[in-house]
Design an enzyme around this catalytic site. Structure first.
Site, short mmCIF file in Angstrom:
data_model
loop_
_atom_site.label_atom_id
_atom_site.label_comp_id
_atom_site.label_asym_id
_atom_site.label_seq_id
_atom_site.Cartn_x
_atom_site.Cartn_y
_atom_site.Cartn_z
CB SER A 25 -11.63 4.07 -8.50
OG SER A 25 -12.25 4.33 -7.26
CG HIS A 31 -45.96 -3.45 16.11
ND1 HIS A 31 -46.26 -2.57 15.10
CD2 HIS A 31 -46.55 -2.96 17.25
CE1 HIS A 31 -47.00 -1.58 15.59
NE2 HIS A 31 -47.18 -1.80 16.90
CD GLU A 81 -2.59 1.69 0.20
OE1 GLU A 81 -3.45 0.93 -0.25
OE2 GLU A 81 -2.36 2.82 -0.30
N GLY A 102 -21.94 13.37 -4.74
CA GLY A 102 -22.30 14.79 -4.76
C GLY A 102 -23.45 15.09 -3.81
CG LEU A 103 -27.27 13.93 -4.85
CD1 LEU A 103 -28.46 13.07 -5.23
CD2 LEU A 103 -27.61 15.41 -5.06
CD GLU A 104 -23.32 9.27 0.65
OE1 GLU A 104 -23.94 8.21 0.67
OE2 GLU A 104 -22.08 9.33 0.90
N GLY A 145 -7.65 1.98 2.08
CA GLY A 145 -7.96 2.52 0.75
C GLY A 145 -8.81 3.78 0.76
P1 FAD Z 1 -9.56 1.64 -3.08
O1 FAD Z 1 -10.34 1.75 -1.83
O2 FAD Z 1 -9.46 2.80 -3.97
O3 FAD Z 1 -8.12 1.15 -2.64
C1 FAD Z 1 -7.06 1.03 -3.52
C2 FAD Z 1 -5.79 1.27 -2.75
O4 FAD Z 1 -4.69 0.89 -3.58
C3 FAD Z 1 -5.55 2.73 -2.39
O5 FAD Z 1 -5.34 2.87 -0.99
C4 FAD Z 1 -4.29 3.13 -3.17
O6 FAD Z 1 -3.46 4.00 -2.43
C5 FAD Z 1 -3.62 1.78 -3.35
N1 FAD Z 1 -2.73 1.71 -4.51
C6 FAD Z 1 -3.02 2.05 -5.79
N2 FAD Z 1 -1.98 1.77 -6.60
C7 FAD Z 1 -1.02 1.24 -5.81
C8 FAD Z 1 0.28 0.76 -6.06
N3 FAD Z 1 0.80 0.74 -7.28
N4 FAD Z 1 1.00 0.32 -5.02
C9 FAD Z 1 0.50 0.33 -3.76
N5 FAD Z 1 -0.72 0.77 -3.47
C10 FAD Z 1 -1.49 1.21 -4.48
N6 FAD Z 1 -18.68 2.72 -1.26
C11 FAD Z 1 -19.61 2.12 -0.50
O7 FAD Z 1 -19.83 0.92 -0.65
N7 FAD Z 1 -20.32 2.81 0.43
C12 FAD Z 1 -20.15 4.13 0.63
O8 FAD Z 1 -20.80 4.72 1.48
C13 FAD Z 1 -19.18 4.80 -0.14
N8 FAD Z 1 -18.95 6.11 0.04
C14 FAD Z 1 -17.97 6.73 -0.69
C15 FAD Z 1 -17.77 8.08 -0.48
C16 FAD Z 1 -16.80 8.74 -1.20
C17 FAD Z 1 -16.58 10.21 -0.94
C18 FAD Z 1 -15.98 8.01 -2.12
C19 FAD Z 1 -14.91 8.71 -2.87
C20 FAD Z 1 -16.19 6.67 -2.32
C21 FAD Z 1 -17.19 6.01 -1.61
N9 FAD Z 1 -17.45 4.66 -1.81
C22 FAD Z 1 -18.44 4.04 -1.08
C23 FAD Z 1 -16.71 3.85 -2.80
C24 FAD Z 1 -15.64 3.00 -2.11
O9 FAD Z 1 -14.77 3.86 -1.40
C25 FAD Z 1 -14.86 2.19 -3.13
O10 FAD Z 1 -15.77 1.44 -3.90
C26 FAD Z 1 -13.89 1.24 -2.45
O11 FAD Z 1 -12.96 1.95 -1.69
C27 FAD Z 1 -13.15 0.39 -3.51
O12 FAD Z 1 -12.22 -0.41 -2.89
P2 FAD Z 1 -10.89 -0.88 -3.65
O13 FAD Z 1 -10.13 -1.69 -2.66
O14 FAD Z 1 -11.23 -1.49 -4.93
O15 FAD Z 1 -10.11 0.46 -3.98
#
Ligand code: FAD
Length: 467
Positions: free
Chosen positions: A147, A446, A34, A187-189, A41
């Site tokens: 992402s 209930h 990480e 955006g809405l949150e 993440g």
């Molecule tokens: P990520 O959480 O993006 O994690 C990827 C990680 O990989 C990151 O920490 C990054 O630093 C690391 N990384 C990338 N490339 C490398 C590399 N080459 N070497 C080492 N590390 C690396 N989802 C919900 O289900 N409920 C919610 O309420 C919700 N609210 C959200 C609110 C906001 C404001 C945002 C932005 C997102 C929200 N999401 C929510 C979406 C959710 O955060 C993502 O779907 C989720 O984090 C995806 O998980 P992931 O592990 O695929 O990726």
């Protein structure tokens, strides 16, 4: 340190850290790389968790200010201390990210801090903070690089006047006027948070409705409720330019129908037009196949290179949601172990944590119409639910869509308090292939909001009791 692993996971978000834990549980020698400096993440650091903290705190602030006096809980001189609110949010984030670190230790997972790059299907390098590069060998690689926020052509996010969700989670004062480009859930949150804390909020959305992909009934009701809460909407509008002049942002946009041009000036602009997969140069160099900018995987989460897997936001399957990412993390570890890891993409709940909440699982009416599937609908308003009534939470309704012939539940859409919690029962029902009659015949406690679900199921057969 031994530099040979069975599984190396790149990215410590919900997909990656969960995959690492499940891999370790299955007996694999596992490492997780990480680069952010903390685990968890986007979700734990700049996504789900900090946004839900601010949603909860701002809702409490709003209720104390605007609702409690009428309910016999009198308070005066209520003040916002934004820096304390932000500290509380940061503390929650820290506790949870440290919690993942603890889980890594407990499961004997090696946490490699730095940027991971895949050299081949069996070797990965890590570039640490001090720019030292170390190579590791592995039998399997799992990419879970997540992402990053998208923007629009010509709009540069500076995290000062023009911010992504990350900037909008950390304003050090309440913007007088906040413009949000994009009427999706992020955006809405964020709009709800800053409206409750005192900003004038306007959402500019390209489409004629908010939350694309949501059942239209819910989307229309949601829009009405948000307008009532004081959020302004400019629908059907295309942003053509955003510029910053003397610490003010100026946004130009054009109505898609009338071609009328408008300009708004504000303190902050939140660009919330979606997120894109985080695809590293290594992935491009190795020639791993992409589909619409996302890593293409097969049913076993294997990329176009055997032995290299990918899960979470960076792949083409399913919505970009944390629980989907976590389930894929578990599934891919089990697949690597020769088990039948599986994710059912038909039953992935989605929740918007506004007030009231919005939650959905399965198909919308519009999707079923497109697929020419005949269906029947049962709806029940919270206005007729006793618990919602005593709690003054009467906005919204439950809508259950069932197959016209078999009565199998095809989709459930809820707008109302606790919708995000209630949707879990519906997801479980759908996983078990329940009919609306199954739900209608299940005894619900209930007085609870969940009785509205039972009543909506009864309404599918046109026999609700309380409406
Ligand atoms: P990520 O959480 O993006 O994690 C990827 C990680 O990989 C990151 O920490 C990054 O630093 C690391 N990384 C990338 N490339 C490398 C590399 N080459 N070497 C080492 N590390 C690396 N989802 C919900 O289900 N409920 C919610 O309420 C919700 N609210 C959200 C609110 C906001 C404001 C945002 C932005 C997102 C929200 N999401 C929510 C979406 C959710 O955060 C993502 O779907 C989720 O984090 C995806 O998980 P992931 O592990 O695929 O990726």
């Amino acid at each position: 340190m031994d530099k040979n692993f069975d599984v190396i996971v790149i990215g410590g978000g919900p997909a990656g850290y969960v995959c690492a834990i499940r891999s370790a549980q299955l007996g694999f020698k596992t490492a997780c790389i990480e680069s952010r400096g903390t685990l968890g993440g986007t979700c734990l650091n700049v996504g789900c968790i900090p946004s839900k903290s601010l949603l909860n705190l701002s809702e409490n602030y709003h209720k104390v200010q605007n609702e409690f006096n009428n309910l016999g809980i009198e308070s005066s001189n209520v003040k916002l201390n934004l820096s304390k609110m932000m500290s509380n949010k940061n503390k929650s984030v820290l506790t949870l990210t440290k919690g993942v670190e603890y889980l890594f230790k407990k499961n004997k997972i090696t946490y490699l801090k730095g940027k991971g790059s895949i050299l081949s299907k069996n070797s990965v390098s890590v570039l640490d903070e001090s720019k030292n590069k170390t190579n590791y060998k592995t039998k399997n690689v799992v990419i879970s690089t997540g992402s990053i926020p998208s923007s629009l052509p010509g709009i540069k996010i500076d995290e000062n006047n023009i911010v992504s969700s990350t900037g909008a989670l950390s304003f050090n004062k309440v913007p007088k006027e906040l413009i949000i480009i994009g009427g999706g859930y992020i955006g809405l949150e964020m709009g709800s948070v800053w409206k409750r804390l005192g900003s004038k909020v306007t959402v500019i959305e390209f489409l004629d409705h908010i939350i694309p992909g949501m059942d239209k009934d819910i989307s229309n009701e949601f829009l009405k409720i948000l307008i009532k809460q004081g959020i302004n909407f400019k629908l059907n509008s295309k942003v053509t330019n955003v510029k910053v002049v003397k610490d003010k942002a100026i946004i130009d946009f054009t109505n898609n129908k009338s071609s009328k041009r408008e300009r708004i000036e504000c303190d902050k602009v939140l660009v919330a037009v979606g997120r894109k997969s985080n695809i590293g140069e290594d992935i491009v160099k190795l020639g791993i196949k992409l589909e619409k900018g996302k890593i293409k995987v097969n049913k076993k989460f294997e990329t176009s290179i055997k032995g290299i897997y990918a899960v979470g936001d960076c792949i083409q399957l399913g919505p970009m949601l944390a629980h989907k990412a976590e389930d894929e993390g578990i599934a891919v570890a089990e697949i690597i172990a020769g088990q039948a890891g599986h994710v059912n993409y038909e039953v992935i709940p989605a929740v918007i944590y506004t007030s009231p909440e919005v939650a959905a699982v399965g198909k919308t009416e519009q999707e079923l119409q497109k697929e020419s599937i005949k269906y029947k609908i049962g709806k029940f308003p919270f206005l007729a639910n006793s618990r919602a009534k005593v709690n003054n939470e009467t906005e919204g309704f439950v809508k259950i869509i069932a197959d016209d012939k078999t009565d199998k539940v095809l989709g459930v859409h809820i707008i109302g308090s606790h919708a995000g919690t209630m949707i879990a029962e519906m997801a479980l029902a759908m996983e078990f292939g329940a009919s609306s009659e199954d739900i209608a015949r299940t005894c619900h406690a209930h007085p609870t909001h969940t009785e509205a679900v039972k009543e909506a199921a009864l309404a599918v057969d046109k026999r609700p009791i309380h409406f």
